[in-house]
Design an enzyme around this catalytic site. Structure first.
Site, mmCIF file in Angstrom:
data_model
loop_
_atom_site.group_PDB
_atom_site.id
_atom_site.type_symbol
_atom_site.label_atom_id
_atom_site.label_comp_id
_atom_site.label_asym_id
_atom_site.label_seq_id
_atom_site.Cartn_x
_atom_site.Cartn_y
_atom_site.Cartn_z
ATOM 1 C CD1 TRP A 178 132.600 92.202 57.964
ATOM 2 C CD2 TRP A 178 134.772 92.044 58.470
ATOM 3 N NE1 TRP A 178 133.268 91.888 56.802
ATOM 4 C CE2 TRP A 178 134.609 91.782 57.093
ATOM 5 C CE3 TRP A 178 136.056 92.007 59.011
ATOM 6 C CZ2 TRP A 178 135.690 91.489 56.255
ATOM 7 C CZ3 TRP A 178 137.131 91.714 58.183
ATOM 8 C CH2 TRP A 178 136.941 91.442 56.811
ATOM 9 C CE LYS A 179 126.060 92.843 63.622
ATOM 10 N NZ LYS A 179 124.793 92.474 64.214
ATOM 11 C CD GLU A 227 120.959 97.356 60.372
ATOM 12 O OE1 GLU A 227 121.403 96.434 59.681
ATOM 13 O OE2 GLU A 227 121.531 97.784 61.379
ATOM 14 C CB SER A 271 117.982 87.753 59.271
ATOM 15 O OG SER A 271 118.205 87.751 60.672
ATOM 16 N N GLY A 274 124.988 91.682 58.527
ATOM 17 C CA GLY A 274 125.777 91.309 59.691
ATOM 18 C C GLY A 274 126.377 89.919 59.511
ATOM 19 N N GLY A 275 125.701 88.916 60.063
ATOM 20 C CA GLY A 275 126.227 87.539 60.082
ATOM 21 C C GLY A 275 126.712 87.043 58.724
#
Ligand code: PEP
Length: 249
Positions: free
Chosen positions: A10-11, A166, A212, A233-234
């Site tokens: 989630w950063k 990554e 991504s 991530g996103g």
């Protein structure tokens, strides 16, 4: 048999209320899966997430930690502190930590040791920059990140290591490595491990791809023989998207 894993990083996103909402949605969606599912909220929300997911199959993990047990390291969090709120797995070496917080291979090797000493599992991240790939130097870069961060370990330690390839140029950019590029690099990583520790260790280590990954491309990437899941991530910030990726297994 090595494990398939989908881990959401989630950063520095989601305050407490947002964490409560997302965790509740994830808990409703993800009650069975063909892979291990993990989420890494920010430090301040680990305890809440852990409590909320106590009866769920989703593991709550941390995004980082310091190598010392305790002491005068203002703003840092140690392995034993993470363990005290139930965390058993930590992400180390994310490219954002390497780039913005100057985390070096040497520092990461110390963090890996501290996590293992505390019986924690490590998701160890690495990956090349775009210039490295353009210069066809990507394998050298990745090989040296793995060697410098991990090759002081004995083979037994690899039971608690998950690798996450990554490529920096694919993180948060919308640009994904093609499934073939991911497979080629993952095969290289496994070969590098096998050369040092033998086939048995190399074949047991899960290697995740990150950069991504979305519901629309996860299935194809995860279908490659050396890709054992994803670090997301996103797309981990929306329950539907994350669930869509988990379902790719
Ligand atoms: C990441 O930061 O680990 C990552 C893979 O991000 P994204 O999925 O947004 O590219």
């Amino acid at each position: 048999m090595r494990k398939n894993i989908v881990a959401g990083n989630w950063k520095m996103n989601n305050d407490l209320a947002e964490t409560q909402t997302l965790v509740t949605e994830l808990k409703m969606h993800i009650n069975s899966s063909n892979c291990e599912v993990m989420i890494a909220p920010t430090f301040t929300n680990l305890w809440h997430a852990f409590e909320a997911l106590r009866t769920s199959k989703i593991e709550v993990i941390a995004q980082n930690m310091h190598f010392a047990d305790n002491g005068a390291y203002t703003g840092e969090v140690s392995a034993s502190m993470l363990k005290s709120v139930g965390v058993k797995t930590v992400i180390l070496g994310h490219s954002e930590r390497r780039a913005y917080f100057n985390e070096t291979d040497e520092m990461l090797a110390k963090k890996v040791d501290a996590a293992l000493k505390n019986n924690m599992r490590v998701i160890f991240c690495f990956g090349e920059e775009l210039a490295d790939r353009k210069a066809k130097n990507h394998e050298n870069i990745v090989g040296s990140q793995i060697k410098n961060g991990l090759f002081h370990l004995n083979s037994a330690a690899f039971k608690n290591i998950v690798l996450a390839y990554e490529p920096v140029w694919a993180i948060g950019t919308g640009e994904t490595a093609s499934p073939e590029q991911a497979q080629d690099m993952h095969a290289f990583i496994r070969k590098t491990l096998a050369a040092k520790y033998g086939d048995e260790v190399a074949n047991e280590v899960s290697i995740l791809y990150g950069g991504s990954v979305k519901p629309g491309n996860a299935k194809e990437i995860f279908s490659k023989p050396d890709v054992d899941g994803g670090l997301i991530g996103g797309a981990a910030l929306k329950a539907d998207d994350f669930f869509g990726i988990v379902k790719a297994f």
